[in-house]
Design a protein around this motif. Structure first.
Motif, PDB file in Angstrom:
ATOM      1  N   TYR A   1      -5.257  64.406 111.329  1.00  0.00           N
ATOM      2  CA  TYR A   1      -3.899  64.697 110.870  1.00  0.00           C
ATOM      3  C   TYR A   1      -2.809  63.971 111.651  1.00  0.00           C
ATOM      4  O   TYR A   1      -1.623  64.185 111.382  1.00  0.00           O
ATOM      5  CB  TYR A   1      -3.629  66.210 110.966  1.00  0.00           C
ATOM      6  CG  TYR A   1      -4.422  67.022 109.974  1.00  0.00           C
ATOM      7  CD1 TYR A   1      -4.122  66.983 108.615  1.00  0.00           C
ATOM      8  CD2 TYR A   1      -5.458  67.828 110.391  1.00  0.00           C
ATOM      9  CE1 TYR A   1      -4.837  67.727 107.699  1.00  0.00           C
ATOM     10  CE2 TYR A   1      -6.189  68.595 109.486  1.00  0.00           C
ATOM     11  CZ  TYR A   1      -5.879  68.533 108.138  1.00  0.00           C
ATOM     12  OH  TYR A   1      -6.596  69.275 107.239  1.00  0.00           O
TER      13      TYR A   1
ATOM     14  N   GLU B   1      -2.638  70.573 104.793  1.00  0.00           N
ATOM     15  CA  GLU B   1      -3.156  70.163 103.493  1.00  0.00           C
ATOM     16  C   GLU B   1      -2.127  70.404 102.390  1.00  0.00           C
ATOM     17  O   GLU B   1      -1.988  69.598 101.466  1.00  0.00           O
ATOM     18  CB  GLU B   1      -4.463  70.902 103.184  1.00  0.00           C
ATOM     19  CG  GLU B   1      -5.651  70.444 104.009  1.00  0.00           C
ATOM     20  CD  GLU B   1      -5.991  68.979 103.767  1.00  0.00           C
ATOM     21  OE1 GLU B   1      -5.787  68.480 102.633  1.00  0.00           O
ATOM     22  OE2 GLU B   1      -6.464  68.314 104.713  1.00  0.00           O
ATOM     23  N   ARG B   2      -1.394  71.541 102.488  1.00  0.00           N
ATOM     24  CA  ARG B   2      -0.345  71.804 101.496  1.00  0.00           C
ATOM     25  C   ARG B   2       0.768  70.756 101.603  1.00  0.00           C
ATOM     26  O   ARG B   2       1.288  70.270 100.579  1.00  0.00           O
ATOM     27  CB  ARG B   2       0.258  73.210 101.720  1.00  0.00           C
ATOM     28  CG  ARG B   2      -0.693  74.361 101.459  1.00  0.00           C
ATOM     29  CD  ARG B   2      -1.013  74.472  99.967  1.00  0.00           C
ATOM     30  NE  ARG B   2      -1.891  75.602  99.716  1.00  0.00           N
ATOM     31  CZ  ARG B   2      -3.212  75.541  99.708  1.00  0.00           C
ATOM     32  NH1 ARG B   2      -3.812  74.373  99.942  1.00  0.00           N
ATOM     33  NH2 ARG B   2      -3.946  76.610  99.463  1.00  0.00           N
TER      34      ARG B   2
ATOM     35  N   ARG C   1       0.459  67.680 102.692  1.00  0.00           N
ATOM     36  CA  ARG C   1      -0.105  66.425 102.166  1.00  0.00           C
ATOM     37  C   ARG C   1      -0.022  66.389 100.648  1.00  0.00           C
ATOM     38  O   ARG C   1       0.353  65.381 100.041  1.00  0.00           O
ATOM     39  CB  ARG C   1      -1.558  66.277 102.619  1.00  0.00           C
ATOM     40  CG  ARG C   1      -1.749  65.716 104.016  1.00  0.00           C
ATOM     41  CD  ARG C   1      -3.233  65.647 104.298  1.00  0.00           C
ATOM     42  NE  ARG C   1      -3.546  64.745 105.386  1.00  0.00           N
ATOM     43  CZ  ARG C   1      -4.778  64.388 105.722  1.00  0.00           C
ATOM     44  NH1 ARG C   1      -5.805  64.859 105.020  1.00  0.00           N
ATOM     45  NH2 ARG C   1      -4.989  63.564 106.723  1.00  0.00           N
ATOM     46  N   GLU C   2      -0.426  67.501 100.020  1.00  0.00           N
ATOM     47  CA  GLU C   2      -0.421  67.547  98.552  1.00  0.00           C
ATOM     48  C   GLU C   2       0.988  67.297  98.006  1.00  0.00           C
ATOM     49  O   GLU C   2       1.167  66.559  97.018  1.00  0.00           O
ATOM     50  CB  GLU C   2      -0.922  68.920  98.082  1.00  0.00           C
ATOM     51  CG  GLU C   2      -2.411  69.153  98.319  1.00  0.00           C
ATOM     52  CD  GLU C   2      -2.810  70.588  98.017  1.00  0.00           C
ATOM     53  OE1 GLU C   2      -1.921  71.375  97.600  1.00  0.00           O
ATOM     54  OE2 GLU C   2      -3.999  70.930  98.213  1.00  0.00           O
ATOM     55  N   LEU C   3       1.977  67.917  98.645  1.00  0.00           N
ATOM     56  CA  LEU C   3       3.359  67.749  98.192  1.00  0.00           C
ATOM     57  C   LEU C   3       3.867  66.340  98.443  1.00  0.00           C
ATOM     58  O   LEU C   3       4.640  65.793  97.640  1.00  0.00           O
ATOM     59  CB  LEU C   3       4.255  68.780  98.899  1.00  0.00           C
ATOM     60  CG  LEU C   3       3.998  70.231  98.480  1.00  0.00           C
ATOM     61  CD1 LEU C   3       4.644  71.202  99.464  1.00  0.00           C
ATOM     62  CD2 LEU C   3       4.516  70.489  97.069  1.00  0.00           C
TER      63      LEU C   3
ATOM     64  N   TYR D   1       1.971  63.655  98.390  1.00  0.00           N
ATOM     65  CA  TYR D   1       1.328  62.843  97.347  1.00  0.00           C
ATOM     66  C   TYR D   1       2.080  62.976  96.011  1.00  0.00           C
ATOM     67  O   TYR D   1       2.069  62.072  95.189  1.00  0.00           O
ATOM     68  CB  TYR D   1      -0.131  63.287  97.161  1.00  0.00           C
ATOM     69  CG  TYR D   1      -1.080  62.675  98.167  1.00  0.00           C
ATOM     70  CD1 TYR D   1      -1.197  61.286  98.300  1.00  0.00           C
ATOM     71  CD2 TYR D   1      -1.875  63.493  98.974  1.00  0.00           C
ATOM     72  CE1 TYR D   1      -2.085  60.736  99.231  1.00  0.00           C
ATOM     73  CE2 TYR D   1      -2.748  62.950  99.888  1.00  0.00           C
ATOM     74  CZ  TYR D   1      -2.849  61.571 100.017  1.00  0.00           C
ATOM     75  OH  TYR D   1      -3.709  61.032 100.929  1.00  0.00           O
ATOM     76  N   GLU D   2       2.685  64.142  95.803  1.00  0.00           N
ATOM     77  CA  GLU D   2       3.442  64.359  94.560  1.00  0.00           C
ATOM     78  C   GLU D   2       4.821  63.692  94.602  1.00  0.00           C
ATOM     79  O   GLU D   2       5.570  63.743  93.622  1.00  0.00           O
ATOM     80  CB  GLU D   2       3.615  65.857  94.308  1.00  0.00           C
ATOM     81  CG  GLU D   2       2.309  66.570  93.988  1.00  0.00           C
ATOM     82  CD  GLU D   2       2.492  68.074  93.876  1.00  0.00           C
ATOM     83  OE1 GLU D   2       3.667  68.518  93.954  1.00  0.00           O
ATOM     84  OE2 GLU D   2       1.492  68.786  93.710  1.00  0.00           O
TER      85      GLU D   2
ATOM     86  N   ALA E   1       8.665  68.869 101.450  1.00  0.00           N
ATOM     87  CA  ALA E   1       7.212  69.040 101.559  1.00  0.00           C
ATOM     88  C   ALA E   1       6.866  70.015 102.689  1.00  0.00           C
ATOM     89  O   ALA E   1       5.963  70.859 102.556  1.00  0.00           O
ATOM     90  CB  ALA E   1       6.540  67.691 101.805  1.00  0.00           C
TER      91      ALA E   1
ATOM     92  N   GLY F   1       5.367  73.480 101.852  1.00  0.00           N
ATOM     93  CA  GLY F   1       4.003  73.558 102.402  1.00  0.00           C
ATOM     94  C   GLY F   1       3.781  74.853 103.162  1.00  0.00           C
ATOM     95  O   GLY F   1       2.767  75.536 102.981  1.00  0.00           O
TER      96      GLY F   1
ATOM     97  N   ASN G   1       3.921  77.813 100.584  1.00  0.00           N
ATOM     98  CA  ASN G   1       2.720  77.915  99.742  1.00  0.00           C
ATOM     99  C   ASN G   1       1.498  78.378 100.532  1.00  0.00           C
ATOM    100  O   ASN G   1       0.611  79.048  99.992  1.00  0.00           O
ATOM    101  CB  ASN G   1       2.416  76.571  99.080  1.00  0.00           C
ATOM    102  CG  ASN G   1       3.492  76.158  98.103  1.00  0.00           C
ATOM    103  OD1 ASN G   1       4.290  76.980  97.640  1.00  0.00           O
ATOM    104  ND2 ASN G   1       3.547  74.866  97.774  1.00  0.00           N
TER     105      ASN G   1
ATOM    106  N   ILE H   1      -2.148  60.434 106.345  1.00  0.00           N
ATOM    107  CA  ILE H   1      -2.387  60.073 104.939  1.00  0.00           C
ATOM    108  C   ILE H   1      -1.937  58.636 104.701  1.00  0.00           C
ATOM    109  O   ILE H   1      -1.078  58.104 105.385  1.00  0.00           O
ATOM    110  CB  ILE H   1      -1.637  61.027 103.987  1.00  0.00           C
ATOM    111  CG1 ILE H   1      -0.129  60.981 104.235  1.00  0.00           C
ATOM    112  CG2 ILE H   1      -2.148  62.450 104.135  1.00  0.00           C
ATOM    113  CD1 ILE H   1       0.666  61.816 103.277  1.00  0.00           C
TER     114      ILE H   1
END
Length: 520
Positions: free
Chosen positions: A371, A424-425, A427-429, A431-432, A439, A443, A446, A517
């Motif tokens: 990370y 991880e949350r 990262r997902e945001l 990527y979006e 984010a 993150g 969530n 990432i």
């Protein structure tokens, strides 16, 4: 960079953890974690309980109550005695029977047999079983109280099987310490105030125990001089069940004595007896030895008395502890004893420390490699979490056992798990296509519910382990519970505050460095 309340709380927690961990880690003065039996060695004992003696004590206590109630109602009784587990007596006036029946009706757990004016009172089978079970439970509580008042750190005292008691006392290293602990545990501490049989006391040296029993008496030896005998009434005036306090004091010759205080019922009985028996002697009996037999000069009110008998200060202290914590209803005896050497503890500590350090280093390296800076932030929170665990355990004087150390090792993984979910949350945001600030905020939002649910369910399991487990299991539950609660502060609140403080410095073109990432 701008401080926020989350970072301030996190810094305060870190300072708190460092300050209270220091005495344990580097030997400074202050509250420290004590090591359990499995880590520092000590004494392991398995005790048996002589429940038959509890029945005899119950019968004597029952006899005292009946006799006092009868005298209070001015009932005339003859041949009052305890024989073969029964209280036997005869009323001299049949008009007193209704009053006596009313007295006995108020006493639970007894079977009453009458033959004319003669009464035979015994315990019911159900009451006998109840007394035996209570004797074991009371022995566990009494021994635990004695060891706690003695100042020992987290002794383990627990019922084992139907009629055994497990006792583990860490830190006992010398034979002298072991002997003192064994005497403190085994001391019956049964205090009784008993009337001297003045009519026959002069013949006590030539009297046999069987002859004494014919008159409802027993022969007891003196505490200071075992060759001196006392003839006392078998049924005590009152016993230690009515005692509320016992403290060491010093008499006019600066010799240690024990002052005791009775409850309201005991004070009334004591006052009534001394008022009616001025000029006679009263024996102060502890564990069937007469410590003193002073002549009653006047009615003694206030419900207080004194035990003197050539005590050393240490003996008086131990006797006072035993009296305060309560008499053992049934004697305990040693069935198994073994000393746990410190070498086992040293090996256990070494192995546990290797596991803790190896697990910690592996987690730290993994988080940074996977990370990036986000992993380093999580590692900072993990370090503070460990200090908080040690600090809270030190603050409350908790005992660290081998399962407790396992709980700390487990906490290392659990504490960083929250940040894994959060990262991880985030990262997902990212990527979006969300902004870094959005984010981070979303993150944490969530991830919070999932982290909270997981921690609550684990905490419930830890509470159940603590409530129903024995010493080592409790140690595991305590460290795991503290670790879970500390991780909520460090892994969620603390790291969130750090990100809020530095989010303006994050370069969106270097998200690989910041969050591990690529391609965003």
């Amino acid at each position: 960079m701008k401080l926020n309340y989350r970072v301030i709380i996190f810094i305060a927690a870190a300072i708190f953890g460092l300050a209270l961990s220091a005495p344990t880690l580097v030997g400074l003065n202050g509250p420290k974690i004590t090591l359990g039996l499995d880590l520092q060695g000590g004494l392991h004992m398995l005790l048996g309980v002589d429940t038959d003696e509890a029945i005899k004590s119950k019968i004597k206590s029952l006899a005292s109550s009946i006799k006092y109630a009868a005298e209070d109602e001015d009932l005339i009784i003859d041949e009052f005695k305890v024989k073969e587990g029964k209280v036997l007596f005869e009323l001299l006036d049949k008009d007193d029977m209704p009053k006596m029946d009313e007295i006995l009706k108020k006493i639970e757990g007894i079977a009453v047999q009458k033959d004319g004016l003669k009464y035979s009172i015994s315990l019911t089978p159900k009451e006998v079983e109840s007394v035996k079970k209570y004797a074991i439970t009371q022995a566990v509580d009494t021994i635990r109280n004695r060891l706690d008042q003695f100042g020992l750190a987290e002794p383990t005292v627990a019922k084992q099987g139907e009629d055994k008691i497990l006792v583990e006392v860490p830190g006992i290293k010398t034979p002298e310490q072991e002997q003192r602990i064994r005497e403190l545990i085994a001391k019956a501490a049964h205090l009784q105030l008993m009337a001297i049989d003045e009519d026959r006391a002069a013949n006590v040296d030539s009297m046999t125990p069987s002859e004494a029993s014919q008159y409802g008496d027993v022969i007891l030896k003196g505490a200071q001089n075992p060759n001196r005998k006392y003839l006392v009434k078998e049924i005590p005036i009152l016993d230690g069940s009515m005692l509320t306090d016992a403290r060491v004091a010093f008499d006019q010759n600066n010799q240690p004595v024990i002052n005791f205080t009775l409850n309201s019922q005991g004070a009334q009985i004591f006052g009534d007896f001394t008022g009616k028996n001025v000029g006679k002697r009263l024996a102060v009996v502890l564990d069937n030895r007469v410590y003193s037999a002073p002549v009653i000069r006047e009615r003694i009110g206030g419900g207080s008395g004194q035990i003197s008998g050539g005590f050393t200060v240490k003996e008086a202290h131990d006797v006072a502890i035993a009296l305060r914590s309560g008499a053992l209803l049934a004697p305990v005896f040693m069935e198994e004893k073994r000393s746990v050497g410190p070498s086992l503890g040293a090996d256990s500590i070494k192995a546990s420390m290797i596991a803790l350090i190896a697990g910690f280093v592996a987690v730290v390296i993994f988080m940074v490699l996977y990370y990036g800076i986000a992993g380093a932030v999580a590692d900072v929170a993990l370090i503070v979490n460990l200090f908080l665990i040690l600090a809270i355990m030190s603050l409350f004087g908790a005992t660290l056992t081998l399962p407790g150390m396992a709980g700390i090792v487990l906490t290392v993984g659990m504490a960083v798990d929250a940040n894994v979910i959060i990262n991880e949350r985030i990262r997902e945001l990212l990527y979006e296509g969300k902004s870094v600030a959005k984010a981070i905020e979303q993150g944490y939002a969530n991830a919070f519910s999932a982290i909270l649910d997981a921690n609550i369910t684990t905490l419930i399991a830890a509470v159940v382990l603590y409530a129903y487990g024995t010493g080592p299991i409790k140690g595991f539950a305590i460290t795991m519970s503290i670790g879970i609660l500390a991780s909520m502060l460090t892994a969620i609140l603390g790291t969130h505050g750090i990100w809020q403080m530095i989010e303006n410095r994050i370069d969106k073109n270097k998200l690989n460095l910041w969050f591990g990432i690529k391609g965003v």
